[in-house]
Design a protein around this motif. Structure first.
Motif, PDB file in Angstrom:
ATOM      1  N   LYS A 168       0.834  -1.203   0.000  1.00 20.21           N
ATOM      2  CA  LYS A 168       0.000   0.000   0.000  1.00 20.21           C
ATOM      3  C   LYS A 168       0.870   1.255   0.000  1.00 20.21           C
ATOM      4  N   LYS A 169       1.920   1.246   0.811  1.00 24.01           N
ATOM      5  CA  LYS A 169       2.815   2.407   0.882  1.00 24.01           C
ATOM      6  C   LYS A 169       3.516   2.644  -0.451  1.00 24.01           C
ATOM      7  N   VAL A 170       3.936   1.563  -1.100  1.00 18.57           N
ATOM      8  CA  VAL A 170       4.603   1.683  -2.400  1.00 18.57           C
ATOM      9  C   VAL A 170       3.642   2.270  -3.424  1.00 18.57           C
ATOM     10  N   LYS A 171       2.405   1.757  -3.434  1.00 18.62           N
ATOM     11  CA  LYS A 171       1.418   2.279  -4.376  1.00 18.62           C
ATOM     12  C   LYS A 171       1.118   3.745  -4.106  1.00 18.62           C
ATOM     13  N   LEU A 172       1.028   4.122  -2.834  1.00 18.78           N
ATOM     14  CA  LEU A 172       0.769   5.514  -2.477  1.00 18.78           C
ATOM     15  C   LEU A 172       1.910   6.419  -2.926  1.00 18.78           C
ATOM     16  N   SER A 173       3.138   5.975  -2.707  1.00 19.29           N
ATOM     17  CA  SER A 173       4.278   6.797  -3.130  1.00 19.29           C
ATOM     18  C   SER A 173       4.339   6.908  -4.655  1.00 19.29           C
ATOM     19  N   MET A 174       3.970   5.829  -5.357  1.00 21.62           N
ATOM     20  CA  MET A 174       3.942   5.891  -6.822  1.00 21.62           C
ATOM     21  C   MET A 174       2.863   6.864  -7.291  1.00 21.62           C
ATOM     22  N   LYS A 175       1.710   6.876  -6.637  1.00 22.75           N
ATOM     23  CA  LYS A 175       0.660   7.828  -6.977  1.00 22.75           C
ATOM     24  C   LYS A 175       1.133   9.257  -6.750  1.00 22.75           C
ATOM     25  N   ARG A 176       1.840   9.480  -5.661  1.00 21.45           N
ATOM     26  CA  ARG A 176       2.357  10.826  -5.378  1.00 21.45           C
ATOM     27  C   ARG A 176       3.360  11.268  -6.437  1.00 21.45           C
ATOM     28  N   ILE A 177       4.224  10.346  -6.842  1.00 19.74           N
ATOM     29  CA  ILE A 177       5.196  10.665  -7.894  1.00 19.74           C
ATOM     30  C   ILE A 177       4.472  11.006  -9.193  1.00 19.74           C
ATOM     31  N   LEU A 178       3.461  10.206  -9.539  1.00 22.80           N
ATOM     32  CA  LEU A 178       2.689  10.487 -10.753  1.00 22.80           C
ATOM     33  C   LEU A 178       1.963  11.827 -10.659  1.00 22.80           C
ATOM     34  N   THR A 179       1.484  12.174  -9.473  1.00 23.75           N
ATOM     35  CA  THR A 179       0.820  13.466  -9.285  1.00 23.75           C
ATOM     36  C   THR A 179       1.783  14.610  -9.545  1.00 23.75           C
ATOM     37  N   VAL A 180       2.974  14.493  -8.983  1.00 19.63           N
ATOM     38  CA  VAL A 180       3.978  15.533  -9.197  1.00 19.63           C
ATOM     39  C   VAL A 180       4.334  15.641 -10.676  1.00 19.63           C
ATOM     40  N   LEU A 181       4.540  14.497 -11.322  1.00 17.01           N
ATOM     41  CA  LEU A 181       4.897  14.519 -12.742  1.00 17.01           C
ATOM     42  C   LEU A 181       3.774  15.090 -13.598  1.00 17.01           C
ATOM     43  N   SER A 182       2.529  14.738 -13.292  1.00 17.41           N
ATOM     44  CA  SER A 182       1.414  15.254 -14.096  1.00 17.41           C
ATOM     45  C   SER A 182       1.229  16.747 -13.868  1.00 17.41           C
ATOM     46  N   ARG A 183       1.392  17.213 -12.633  1.00 14.78           N
ATOM     47  CA  ARG A 183       1.291  18.662 -12.386  1.00 14.78           C
ATOM     48  C   ARG A 183       2.397  19.409 -13.104  1.00 14.78           C
ATOM     49  N   ARG A 184       3.583  18.834 -13.098  1.00 14.10           N
ATOM     50  CA  ARG A 184       4.707  19.458 -13.803  1.00 14.10           C
ATOM     51  C   ARG A 184       4.420  19.534 -15.305  1.00 14.10           C
ATOM     52  N   GLU A 185       3.857  18.450 -15.846  1.00 12.55           N
ATOM     53  CA  GLU A 185       3.523  18.424 -17.276  1.00 12.55           C
ATOM     54  C   GLU A 185       2.438  19.448 -17.601  1.00 12.55           C
ATOM     55  N   ILE A 186       1.440  19.574 -16.723  1.00  8.21           N
ATOM     56  CA  ILE A 186       0.383  20.571 -16.941  1.00  8.21           C
ATOM     57  C   ILE A 186       0.978  21.968 -16.929  1.00  8.21           C
ATOM     58  N   HIS A 187       1.889  22.231 -16.010  1.00  3.50           N
ATOM     59  CA  HIS A 187       2.542  23.545 -15.952  1.00  3.50           C
ATOM     60  C   HIS A 187       3.343  23.808 -17.223  1.00  3.50           C
ATOM     61  N   GLN A 188       4.079  22.794 -17.678  1.00 10.32           N
ATOM     62  CA  GLN A 188       4.859  22.942 -18.907  1.00 10.32           C
ATOM     63  C   GLN A 188       3.947  23.187 -20.104  1.00 10.32           C
ATOM     64  N   GLN A 189       2.802  22.506 -20.157  1.00 12.35           N
ATOM     65  CA  GLN A 189       1.863  22.722 -21.245  1.00 12.35           C
ATOM     66  C   GLN A 189       1.321  24.144 -21.230  1.00 12.35           C
ATOM     67  N   GLY A 190       1.060  24.671 -20.032  1.00 10.48           N
ATOM     68  CA  GLY A 190       0.607  26.061 -19.916  1.00 10.48           C
ATOM     69  C   GLY A 190       1.649  27.043 -20.436  1.00 10.48           C
ATOM     70  N   LEU A 191       2.906  26.807 -20.078  1.00 11.67           N
ATOM     71  CA  LEU A 191       3.981  27.681 -20.553  1.00 11.67           C
ATOM     72  C   LEU A 191       4.134  27.596 -22.069  1.00 11.67           C
ATOM     73  N   ARG A 192       4.069  26.365 -22.597  1.00 10.09           N
ATOM     74  CA  ARG A 192       4.158  26.194 -24.054  1.00 10.09           C
ATOM     75  C   ARG A 192       2.994  26.873 -24.760  1.00 10.09           C
ATOM     76  N   ALA A 193       1.790  26.764 -24.174  1.00  8.89           N
ATOM     77  CA  ALA A 193       0.614  27.384 -24.783  1.00  8.89           C
ATOM     78  C   ALA A 193       0.751  28.906 -24.820  1.00  8.89           C
ATOM     79  N   LYS A 194       1.273  29.504 -23.737  1.00 10.49           N
ATOM     80  CA  LYS A 194       1.482  30.958 -23.723  1.00 10.49           C
ATOM     81  C   LYS A 194       2.497  31.367 -24.780  1.00 10.49           C
TER      82      LYS A 194
END
Length: 163
Positions: free
Chosen positions: A26-52
């Motif tokens: 459970k802890k491993v899955k939770l940490s993987m979800k957190r990593i994916l959250t960080v990566l997806s937020r980073r990608e969304i931010h990068q997409q916003g910058l590219r769009a601007k």
């Protein structure tokens, strides 16, 4: 880590023994979800910058394309006037020829400025590779959901009957 724990779990199931590391998985899955959250937020931010960036380039391109269009129209008018004036050299036709040469130089400069902007904003017209088909030689669209395969299922669901 997750694969290791899943292999241990499978081995314990095959032996019929109780698996003790459920909390660790459970802890491993939770940490993987957190990593994916960080990566997806980073990608969304990068997409916003590219769009601007693309929007700014698109606005600049539209301004330059408008200038190019007006220049080409003016050049056509001057070419028509020069043709109408004929082969005789007059003061007006000399001025028109000089203006036409100036417009041609400005037009060439505009085209040089527009070339990189056209290349950068062309991606607005093409599809993103992530939305294309998974394999180009096979028919069918990309499926975003996981495909359910009965053979890979750990336990078989049995309906509960209430009599």
């Amino acid at each position: 880590e997750k694969n290791f724990l899943l292999a241990e779990q499978k081995e314990a199931r095959q032996r019929g023994a109780r698996w003790a590391n459920h909390g660790r998985l459970k802890k491993v899955k939770l940490s993987m979800k957190r990593i994916l959250t960080v990566l997806s937020r980073r990608e969304i931010h990068q997409q916003g910058l590219r769009a601007k960036d693309i929007l700014a380039k698109q606005q600049q391109r539209e301004e330059l394309e408008t200038q190019r269009f007006h220049l080409e129209e003016s050049m056509k008018v001057l070419q028509h006037r020069i043709r109408q004036a004929g082969p005789r050299d007059s003061l007006a036709s000399g001025a028109w020829k000089a203006s036409l040469q100036k417009y041609e130089v400005d037009h060439a400069n505009l085209l040089e400025e527009l070339a990189p902007l056209r290349k950068d904003t062309m991606q607005m017209l093409t599809l993103d590779w992530r939305y294309s088909r998974r394999y180009s030689d096979l028919p069918g669209a990309w499926r975003w959901r996981k495909e359910w395969v009965r053979a890979l299922q750990d336990r078989v669901w049995k309906p509960v009957r209430m009599h």
